[in-house]
Structures are given as C-alpha cells and as structure tokens.
Scaffold this motif. Sequence first.
Motif, PDB file in Angstrom:
ATOM      1  N   VAL A   1       0.875  -1.172   0.000  1.00 11.71           N
ATOM      2  CA  VAL A   1       0.000   0.000   0.000  1.00 11.71           C
ATOM      3  C   VAL A   1       0.909   1.217   0.000  1.00 11.71           C
ATOM      4  O   VAL A   1       1.776   1.365   0.859  1.00 11.71           O
ATOM      5  CB  VAL A   1      -0.907   0.005   1.253  1.00 11.71           C
ATOM      6  N   TRP A   2       0.737   2.125  -0.985  1.00  8.78           N
ATOM      7  CA  TRP A   2       1.645   3.259  -1.196  1.00  8.78           C
ATOM      8  C   TRP A   2       0.922   4.559  -0.871  1.00  8.78           C
ATOM      9  O   TRP A   2      -0.185   4.791  -1.321  1.00  8.78           O
ATOM     10  CB  TRP A   2       2.112   3.269  -2.653  1.00  8.78           C
ATOM     11  N   ALA A   3       1.559   5.386  -0.058  1.00  6.91           N
ATOM     12  CA  ALA A   3       0.970   6.684   0.267  1.00  6.91           C
ATOM     13  C   ALA A   3       2.075   7.638   0.701  1.00  6.91           C
ATOM     14  O   ALA A   3       3.144   7.217   1.155  1.00  6.91           O
ATOM     15  CB  ALA A   3      -0.070   6.535   1.372  1.00  6.91           C
ATOM     16  N   ALA A   4       1.817   8.938   0.549  1.00 10.59           N
ATOM     17  CA  ALA A   4       2.748   9.981   0.995  1.00 10.59           C
ATOM     18  C   ALA A   4       2.286  10.506   2.349  1.00 10.59           C
ATOM     19  O   ALA A   4       1.103  10.380   2.694  1.00 10.59           O
ATOM     20  CB  ALA A   4       2.786  11.115  -0.019  1.00 10.59           C
ATOM     21  N   PRO A   5       3.198  11.079   3.137  1.00  6.67           N
ATOM     22  CA  PRO A   5       2.791  11.624   4.436  1.00  6.67           C
ATOM     23  C   PRO A   5       1.652  12.622   4.271  1.00  6.67           C
ATOM     24  O   PRO A   5       1.663  13.485   3.395  1.00  6.67           O
ATOM     25  CB  PRO A   5       4.068  12.310   4.946  1.00  6.67           C
ATOM     26  N   GLY A   6       0.632  12.459   5.144  1.00 10.82           N
ATOM     27  CA  GLY A   6      -0.526  13.339   5.085  1.00 10.82           C
ATOM     28  C   GLY A   6      -1.615  12.858   4.161  1.00 10.82           C
ATOM     29  O   GLY A   6      -2.717  13.422   4.157  1.00 10.82           O
TER      30      GLY A   6
ATOM     31  N   THR B   1      -4.269   9.885   2.548  1.00 13.65           N
ATOM     32  CA  THR B   1      -5.028   8.699   2.969  1.00 13.65           C
ATOM     33  C   THR B   1      -4.668   7.539   2.057  1.00 13.65           C
ATOM     34  O   THR B   1      -4.781   7.656   0.827  1.00 13.65           O
ATOM     35  CB  THR B   1      -6.541   8.965   2.894  1.00 13.65           C
ATOM     36  N   PRO B   2      -4.232   6.419   2.605  1.00  9.84           N
ATOM     37  CA  PRO B   2      -3.876   5.280   1.752  1.00  9.84           C
ATOM     38  C   PRO B   2      -5.103   4.712   1.050  1.00  9.84           C
ATOM     39  O   PRO B   2      -6.242   5.003   1.430  1.00  9.84           O
ATOM     40  CB  PRO B   2      -3.294   4.257   2.744  1.00  9.84           C
TER      41      PRO B   2
ATOM     42  N   ARG C   1     -10.769   1.706   6.140  1.00  5.87           N
ATOM     43  CA  ARG C   1     -10.341   3.004   5.619  1.00  5.87           C
ATOM     44  C   ARG C   1      -9.416   3.630   6.657  1.00  5.87           C
ATOM     45  O   ARG C   1      -9.848   4.057   7.729  1.00  5.87           O
ATOM     46  CB  ARG C   1     -11.542   3.903   5.347  1.00  5.87           C
ATOM     47  N   LEU C   2      -8.119   3.686   6.326  1.00  7.29           N
ATOM     48  CA  LEU C   2      -7.115   4.185   7.250  1.00  7.29           C
ATOM     49  C   LEU C   2      -7.123   5.708   7.302  1.00  7.29           C
ATOM     50  O   LEU C   2      -7.457   6.384   6.316  1.00  7.29           O
ATOM     51  CB  LEU C   2      -5.728   3.709   6.827  1.00  7.29           C
ATOM     52  N   PRO C   3      -6.729   6.303   8.421  1.00 11.08           N
ATOM     53  CA  PRO C   3      -6.563   7.765   8.488  1.00 11.08           C
ATOM     54  C   PRO C   3      -5.305   8.168   7.718  1.00 11.08           C
ATOM     55  O   PRO C   3      -4.500   7.317   7.323  1.00 11.08           O
ATOM     56  CB  PRO C   3      -6.417   8.027   9.994  1.00 11.08           C
TER      57      PRO C   3
ATOM     58  N   GLU D   1      -6.264   1.351  13.527  1.00 14.60           N
ATOM     59  CA  GLU D   1      -7.153   2.498  13.570  1.00 14.60           C
ATOM     60  C   GLU D   1      -7.791   2.697  12.204  1.00 14.60           C
ATOM     61  O   GLU D   1      -7.220   2.366  11.176  1.00 14.60           O
ATOM     62  CB  GLU D   1      -6.371   3.750  13.970  1.00 14.60           C
ATOM     63  N   GLY D   2      -8.967   3.285  12.211  1.00 12.15           N
ATOM     64  CA  GLY D   2      -9.644   3.563  10.963  1.00 12.15           C
ATOM     65  C   GLY D   2     -11.092   3.126  10.997  1.00 12.15           C
ATOM     66  O   GLY D   2     -11.585   2.548  11.979  1.00 12.15           O
ATOM     67  N   GLU D   3     -11.788   3.388   9.908  1.00 15.82           N
ATOM     68  CA  GLU D   3     -13.203   3.053   9.783  1.00 15.82           C
ATOM     69  C   GLU D   3     -13.347   1.664   9.154  1.00 15.82           C
ATOM     70  O   GLU D   3     -12.743   1.379   8.124  1.00 15.82           O
ATOM     71  CB  GLU D   3     -13.898   4.102   8.914  1.00 15.82           C
ATOM     72  N   THR D   4     -14.134   0.801   9.784  1.00 23.51           N
ATOM     73  CA  THR D   4     -14.312  -0.570   9.288  1.00 23.51           C
ATOM     74  C   THR D   4     -15.798  -0.859   9.086  1.00 23.51           C
ATOM     75  O   THR D   4     -16.657  -0.328   9.806  1.00 23.51           O
ATOM     76  CB  THR D   4     -13.728  -1.590  10.276  1.00 23.51           C
ATOM     77  N   TRP D   5     -16.083  -1.733   8.135  1.00 21.46           N
ATOM     78  CA  TRP D   5     -17.469  -2.188   7.913  1.00 21.46           C
ATOM     79  C   TRP D   5     -17.444  -3.449   7.046  1.00 21.46           C
ATOM     80  O   TRP D   5     -16.421  -3.793   6.442  1.00 21.46           O
ATOM     81  CB  TRP D   5     -18.318  -1.103   7.260  1.00 21.46           C
ATOM     82  N   LEU D   6     -18.562  -4.150   7.040  1.00 25.06           N
ATOM     83  CA  LEU D   6     -18.731  -5.358   6.231  1.00 25.06           C
ATOM     84  C   LEU D   6     -19.687  -5.087   5.086  1.00 25.06           C
ATOM     85  O   LEU D   6     -20.679  -4.359   5.240  1.00 25.06           O
ATOM     86  CB  LEU D   6     -19.277  -6.514   7.079  1.00 25.06           C
TER      87      LEU D   6
END
Length: 455
Positions: free
Chosen positions: A299-304, A306-307, A364-366, A341-346
Amino acid sequence: MEPLPLLIAVVLGLATTVSAGPAAVECWFVEDSGSLAKRPAALLLRQGPRGPPPRPDLDPKLYFKVDDPAGMLLAAFRRYPAGAPAPHCEMSRFIPFPASANWARGLIPQQNCPRALDGDWLLVSVSSTVFSLSVLLRPQPEPQREPDFTMATVVLTVLTHSPNPRIQLGKDAVLDLSFAYMPPTLEDALSPAAGPPPFGLEWRRQHRGKGHLLLAATPGLAGETPPAQEKAVAFAAWDDNEPWGPWTGNGTFWLPAVKPFQEGIYLATVHLPYLQGQVSLQLTVHKPPKVSLTPAPLVWAAPGETPPELLCLVSHFYPAAGLRVEWERRGGPEGGSGKAEGETWLSTVRHHSDGSVSQAGHLRLPPVTAKQHGARYACRVHHPSLPASGRSAEVTLEVAGLSGPSIEDSIGLFLSAFLLLGLIKALGWMAAYLTIHKDSKAKVTAASLDSKKSQ
C-alpha cells in the motif's frame, strides 16, 4: 521379560479393557399419567465380584441389571471416553405395535400381536457427543425380580457413532447405523423359521416439525417401497445369518454432494415385527472461507495522504452467520502490534450457486505519518468452520520519501524518462530522414548516368 511379570501385565491389560467405560448409566424414567412425571432410574452394565452395588436411592423396579446377549449396548459403553460428558438417558414404557407405513406392512404376517410379546417393555434412549442409541428392554416377570434390582434383557439396539455429523459443503455424507436383535423368548429363537427376521429401514429428515421420508427399505421382502429421494442410498442388510441369533445388521445412510438445505435432524428407524428402535442425528454443513487482501503486495501513500482502502475478501464459505473480521496493525518503526485504527465495515452477503456465500471487510485508514512506514496491516477472519485462531492475510504500508523514491524524485524520474523517450524518437526520425535523403540522391545520380548513355 520374565513369565510372571508378563502374565501380570497381560492380566492388568485385560482388566483395563474390561473395566473401560461407566459401570452404570443414570437415567430418568418418564411416565405420562395425566402430566409428565420423572423418577430417577439406572442401568447397571457391569458389577464387581461382590454383586450389584446397593442403590437405596432407587426404586428396585427402576434399578435394572442389564443382560445384553448381542453385546452392542455394552460394547458401545466400554469404548465411552473417560473425559466425555455423561450421556443423557431417558426411559419410558413401550407397547409393541405394527409399523403404520404401508411399505412396512409385509413385516406383520399375522393380524394379532403374538402372545410372546406380552408383558412389560421399556424404551431407553441415550444421547451423547459420542453416540446415540435406542434400546428395547424386557424386564423379567415379577416372581423373578431380585429384592434390590430388576433383571432386564436387551432385545433390540439401534446405534449410531455419528450423532452430530459435520459435513463440508459439496462432500458426501455417510451416516453410520448399526442394530442388533435377540428374540425375546426361547420359543421365538427355536421357531421353524430360524434365522434373522425381516426388517424395515427408514431414514427421514425433520424440517419445521414434519418428517420428510428420504429412504425406505425392506430387505428380503417382496413389495414396493417409495423411491429414494435426493439420490440417497442405504446399505441395509443383516450382517449374519445364524439360525437362532443374536443378529447384527447395518443401515448406514449415504447422501451425495450435501447442500445447505439438507441440514437438519435425521431420524433413522429400524422396524421389526411389532418392535421399533429409532435414533436421531443432527447434520450440519460447513465450508471454510478463502481470505485475500487487496491492494497487494504494498500500500503506497505519501505523508498526510489517505492510503487506498483495504479490502479483505472472504469468499465461498458456509454458513453465512458467524463471520467476524478483525483488523490488526503489526510492526513498523515503533514495533509491537494492536488493533488497526480507521473506519471498518462489512459488505452485504453475496450468494453463490453452490449455496456458499462471500463477504468483504473494509478498512479506511486515516492519513499516514512517517511512523507508519513499514507497518503491516492484517485482516483476521473468524468463522465457525475455521480453527479458533482464524485465518488471516496481510499487506505492508510504504510511506513515500522514507523507502524508495520520494514524490519529487518520482516526478523527476518521470520527466527524465519523458525527455529521454523524446530524444530517442527525435534521433530515430533524423536517422530515417538521412536514410531517405541518401536513397533519393543515389536514385537521381543513377538516372542522370542512364540519360547520358542513351544520348
């Protein structure tokens, strides 16, 4: 080993074998006299050298010393595991009667119940996690009753060692069933029609309070039986053909490619002339899920930033109920592990043609920070078809600028590659132009020479 120690070892081994299993089984005697009444009772399966142990807490009429000529009941309890929960046992009065089904009427050649079946009868039902069995007991007449207990002979035993079969979806179900019969009187055993009697075998599935007949068989009897349902097959036969008994038989049931709708309570009934024994089995279907995690492998993301949203696909499992998806964060610069941490659902459940289902867990990660670089995010799936530890899949989070090229480096590399590609194309065009120009000049020179020669 010396002969004496060897003999002692053999004797101890035999003693261990003989003494395996409970010596007595505690039961409830259930009687309907306007309202159901329960009284304690017991089956004495094995006694010590001093005779039956006294049971002052029991009515002697309900303390039965069991004689099992066929040995099936005693053999089942000899193999009963010491650590298993105690079996549940109930007994009630039984009145011999003919089978009511039309296909079983050939079992009763005479109109009236024979006088040999007069007297007291008891139906004993035993259920446990190890086996389920049904026994018809015949207590001895009153004059032969001992002062502290009652002798009782086992006439019919119906037994299954798979009381709770758990079958994988799409696999065949094999439900074992065995039975044993000893004629209740010596006159029956020595009758001219020696050999095992005709019997009827019936398998039903209980659904919403109604029994649906799946298979009926009457081996050795002429007559029509209902056609088997759902491609079911039973191996219905006596195991032996001894002239006077006791006899054992087999009624194992085979159901191919089990589907979810075939879950439920299965009732197996063995019919003899005026006698019946029945056991129940609770069949359940399961299928463990496949677990995959996307995007993968990184999973690739830059600081700040959302991945990308993580998707944990739990596919082709059964039953639909009982699914639980947990998200974990493991490792990273800070080490350790814990809940992500983050928002989860099924997602909603997706159904497949074979009866299995699929469902997806979302995370969904912060926005990420440099501290999350190299952390591994895992989804752990728990389901009744899986071991207690569950099944998991994981992916690693890479933060741009901390490992590999940064965003600026990536842009620079992209521009450099773009300029290099443009330069390569320009050089190609120039080479092509020079080649074409050279060929054209050669053709003009050749044409001039030809023209001079013709003059």
